[in-house]
Design an enzyme around this catalytic site. Sequence first.
Site, PDB file in Angstrom:
ATOM      1  N   CYS A   1      82.863   1.125  60.335  1.00  0.00           N
ATOM      2  CA  CYS A   1      83.234   1.162  58.915  1.00  0.00           C
ATOM      3  C   CYS A   1      84.013   2.419  58.521  1.00  0.00           C
ATOM      4  O   CYS A   1      84.702   2.414  57.499  1.00  0.00           O
ATOM      5  CB  CYS A   1      81.990   1.033  58.050  1.00  0.00           C
ATOM      6  SG  CYS A   1      81.022  -0.453  58.414  1.00  0.00           S
TER       7      CYS A   1
ATOM      8  N   HIS B   1      84.089   3.393  51.602  1.00  0.00           N
ATOM      9  CA  HIS B   1      83.877   2.144  52.335  1.00  0.00           C
ATOM     10  C   HIS B   1      83.140   1.170  51.430  1.00  0.00           C
ATOM     11  O   HIS B   1      82.187   1.534  50.732  1.00  0.00           O
ATOM     12  CB  HIS B   1      83.056   2.416  53.598  1.00  0.00           C
ATOM     13  CG  HIS B   1      82.492   1.188  54.209  1.00  0.00           C
ATOM     14  ND1 HIS B   1      83.257   0.084  54.496  1.00  0.00           N
ATOM     15  CD2 HIS B   1      81.205   0.860  54.569  1.00  0.00           C
ATOM     16  CE1 HIS B   1      82.482  -0.864  55.005  1.00  0.00           C
ATOM     17  NE2 HIS B   1      81.245  -0.414  55.061  1.00  0.00           N
TER      18      HIS B   1
ATOM     19  N   ASN C   1      82.086  -6.851  52.549  1.00  0.00           N
ATOM     20  CA  ASN C   1      82.212  -5.679  53.418  1.00  0.00           C
ATOM     21  C   ASN C   1      83.136  -6.049  54.571  1.00  0.00           C
ATOM     22  O   ASN C   1      82.793  -6.875  55.408  1.00  0.00           O
ATOM     23  CB  ASN C   1      80.815  -5.290  53.919  1.00  0.00           C
ATOM     24  CG  ASN C   1      80.820  -4.100  54.854  1.00  0.00           C
ATOM     25  OD1 ASN C   1      81.818  -3.774  55.480  1.00  0.00           O
ATOM     26  ND2 ASN C   1      79.660  -3.456  54.982  1.00  0.00           N
TER      27      ASN C   1
END
Length: 313
Positions: free
Chosen positions: A112, A239, A269
């Site tokens: 990430c 993120h 995500n």
Amino acid sequence: MTASRIVSLGHYQPPKVLTNDDLAKLVDTDDEWIRSRVGIRARHIAVDETLVDLATEAAQKALAGSGYQAGDIDLVVVATCTAVERSPNTAAAVAARLGVASPAAYDINTVCSGFSYALATADHAIRAGSATKALVIGAERMSDTLDWTDRTTCVIFGDGAGAAVVEAVPDEQGGIGPVVWGSTPEKGDAVVITGWDPTISQQGQSVFRWATTAIAPLAREACHKAGLDPADLKGFVPHQANLRIIDAIAAKLGAPDAVVARDVVDSGNTSAASIPLALSKLVERGELSSGDPVLLFGFGGGLAYAGQVVRCP
């Protein structure tokens, strides 16, 4: 002295949208349950598009907005944790699609935080004189890693890509600040993607506690390394882990006037793609202007983190 700056951005998401109501037909969940826990209402899922397709689409848009041709690029970096092919790497495959001649090309996998790592390495290469114009891409096909019977993970992730063209400039025109990066390897098992037929799993509460306590001080450090107070920021693009984490970090950062990216609501995500995807959308919509200082900060699997202040193209 040579520095670097972002010239242009681009993003791409596959057309198939999976809503919370759609997921409720696949697994024991509902819209209220998902929104209350992670703040997501929809995500894009690749059907026929490969990871290279996603990355190439985003890169083409960034390149089109830069004024450069593919032949001007001498470095291609792709941040991803979902590459299927070991060789050629994703960066080389994207370069071939675009017609980039003889670039340095490599993938980077810090999950990430990948885009911020990739942007930092491109900046370092340009400062060292090893590159002059770079394509930096974050691309993920997270749907390949999902167990669609596990409601703790399948509701969270989506697919997509974002890209930036980065160029060499004199030091006084630099637009990419020093990176703050590192990891917490002793907690590396909090988010894992394992096996030849990979499946993602995570310790949600452990990740939440780590992100909401450790990241804000590191984000402030990135601002200070760039010579800015967090209050000077015009944007904050963390993120896109989940909405609760984003809001908790933003509240602690001390940047009251910053536009905070919350693309997770409609994209889920997307791991290494989430920062460039969200940043590109904010610029495209006019919510950020050229020259605005924006803090990028990635964190997650590893547990690795990286962040830097950039100036909007």
